[in-house]
Motif scaffolding. Structure first.
Motif, PDB file in Angstrom:
ATOM      1  N   PHE A  57      -3.374   5.391  -5.767  1.00 22.36           N
ATOM      2  CA  PHE A  57      -3.525   4.206  -4.916  1.00 22.36           C
ATOM      3  C   PHE A  57      -2.967   4.467  -3.521  1.00 22.36           C
ATOM      4  N   ILE A  58      -1.770   5.006  -3.448  1.00 18.71           N
ATOM      5  CA  ILE A  58      -1.159   5.283  -2.142  1.00 18.71           C
ATOM      6  C   ILE A  58      -1.948   6.364  -1.406  1.00 18.71           C
ATOM      7  N   SER A  91      -5.065   7.155  -1.675  1.00 21.86           N
ATOM      8  CA  SER A  91      -6.381   6.694  -1.223  1.00 21.86           C
ATOM      9  C   SER A  91      -6.296   5.855   0.043  1.00 21.86           C
ATOM     10  N   GLN A  92      -5.107   5.307   0.340  1.00 24.49           N
ATOM     11  CA  GLN A  92      -4.927   4.565   1.584  1.00 24.49           C
ATOM     12  C   GLN A  92      -4.694   5.501   2.769  1.00 24.49           C
ATOM     13  N   ILE A  93      -4.292   6.740   2.442  1.00 24.17           N
ATOM     14  CA  ILE A  93      -3.932   7.704   3.489  1.00 24.17           C
ATOM     15  C   ILE A  93      -5.055   8.701   3.754  1.00 24.17           C
ATOM     16  N   TYR A 122     -11.910   7.670  -1.330  1.00 24.84           N
ATOM     17  CA  TYR A 122     -12.796   6.749  -2.060  1.00 24.84           C
ATOM     18  C   TYR A 122     -14.173   7.343  -2.314  1.00 24.84           C
ATOM     19  N   PRO A 173      -8.772  -1.088  -2.413  1.00 21.17           N
ATOM     20  CA  PRO A 173      -7.841  -0.770  -1.324  1.00 21.17           C
ATOM     21  C   PRO A 173      -7.044  -1.982  -0.869  1.00 21.17           C
ATOM     22  N   MET A 174      -6.021  -1.712  -0.071  1.00 17.81           N
ATOM     23  CA  MET A 174      -5.229  -2.781   0.548  1.00 17.81           C
ATOM     24  C   MET A 174      -6.171  -3.657   1.369  1.00 17.81           C
ATOM     25  N   PRO A 175      -5.918  -4.972   1.440  1.00 13.80           N
ATOM     26  CA  PRO A 175      -4.727  -5.664   0.927  1.00 13.80           C
ATOM     27  C   PRO A 175      -4.896  -6.224  -0.481  1.00 13.80           C
ATOM     28  N   LEU A 228      -3.997  -6.080  -3.617  1.00  8.99           N
ATOM     29  CA  LEU A 228      -3.013  -5.502  -4.518  1.00  8.99           C
ATOM     30  C   LEU A 228      -3.175  -5.978  -5.955  1.00  8.99           C
TER      31      LEU A 228
END
Length: 252
Positions: free
Chosen positions: A19-20, A22-24, A29, A56-58, A60
């Motif tokens: 999860f973390i 994939s945000q970076i 994705y 993805p964020m937001p 949660l």
């Protein structure tokens, strides 16, 4: 409260790392989410990696609810089964979920593709346009909007999340502990597992049919048939193990 087991803890950590990450990582994705196999973005590892990816964020709540269920139900099952049997069951349910999701998308996609071809559209040209991530506006004049949305979604959309594997865990929990009382948000009365789990599966089945172009309209944006696939895989495995008297000692 039952202590979290080692395999559940490791799965929790892997999901959080995915999860973390994939945000970076910009291409995470497209690389690890599950695409329809006829889409050029499909990769052979995606049925496995997609079960560790989440919205993805937001947003949660997707990962929070899945990880809460993993810890709650997975811990009880791993305590009873042991690590090897538990991880085999978990991964199998996740892959079963991906398989049914792909199968339903196949029939949804080809149902509408055949309608377009029957109305004079060239099949090769349709596939070429879709492979470029585009569509022909003329298609919307040939097929209903609900069919068009399902058609495009099945080909271009992606699927992520541990929900299919989680539904397998829920099914196993209800199979093994049918009288256990479970709480659900907004309903103050505990519900026995043997009623709770079939109930949520029935809701998913209804919403899945309602959102399919083959049966109706009104998709929810949730891969309901992936949930059903995970639950069905879990049920078949539990039935097989019970019939053949598989026990914890055979996996340790």
């Amino acid at each position: 409260m039952m202590r979290m087991t080692d395999t559940v803890k490791q799965l929790l950590i892997i999901n959080i790392i995915f999860f973390i990450g994939s945000q970076i990582v910009a291409n995470a994705y497209p690389l690890f989410s599950l695409y329809y196999p006829e889409n050029p973005n499909f990769r052979i590892w995606q049925p496995l990696t997609s079960m560790f990816m989440h919205a993805p964020m937001p947003n949660l709540m997707h990962i929070v609810f899945n990880m809460f269920a993993l810890v709650s139900f997975g811990t009880a099952l791993e305590h009873y089964w042991g690590a090897k049997k538990f991880i085999f069951f978990y991964i199998s349910c996740g892959l079963g979920a991906a398989l049914l999701h792909i199968v339903v998308n196949y029939f949804t996609f080809h149902h509408v593709l055949n309608l377009l071809v029957e109305n004079g559209q060239d099949k090769a040209e349709i596939l070429k346009v879709l492979a470029e991530g585009k569509y022909d506006t003329n298609w919307q004049n040939i097929i209903p909007l609900s069919d068009f949305n399902s058609f495009m979604g099945s080909y271009l959309g992606t699927s992520v999340g541990a929900s299919g594997a989680i539904y397998g865990l829920l099914t196993a929990f209800a199979f093994m502990f049918p009288m256990a009382e479970l709480g659900i948000m907004f309903i103050p009365i505990p519900i026995k597992a043997k009623y709770f789990v079939p109930g949520i599966i029935a809701i998913d089945l209804f919403l899945g049919f309602k959102g399919s172009s083959l049966f109706g309209a009104g998709g929810t944006g949730i891969a309901h048939f992936a949930h059903i696939g995970g639950a069905l895989t879990g049920f078949l495995m539990m039935w097989f193990w019970k019939k053949n008297q598989f026990n914890r000692n055979r996996w340790d």
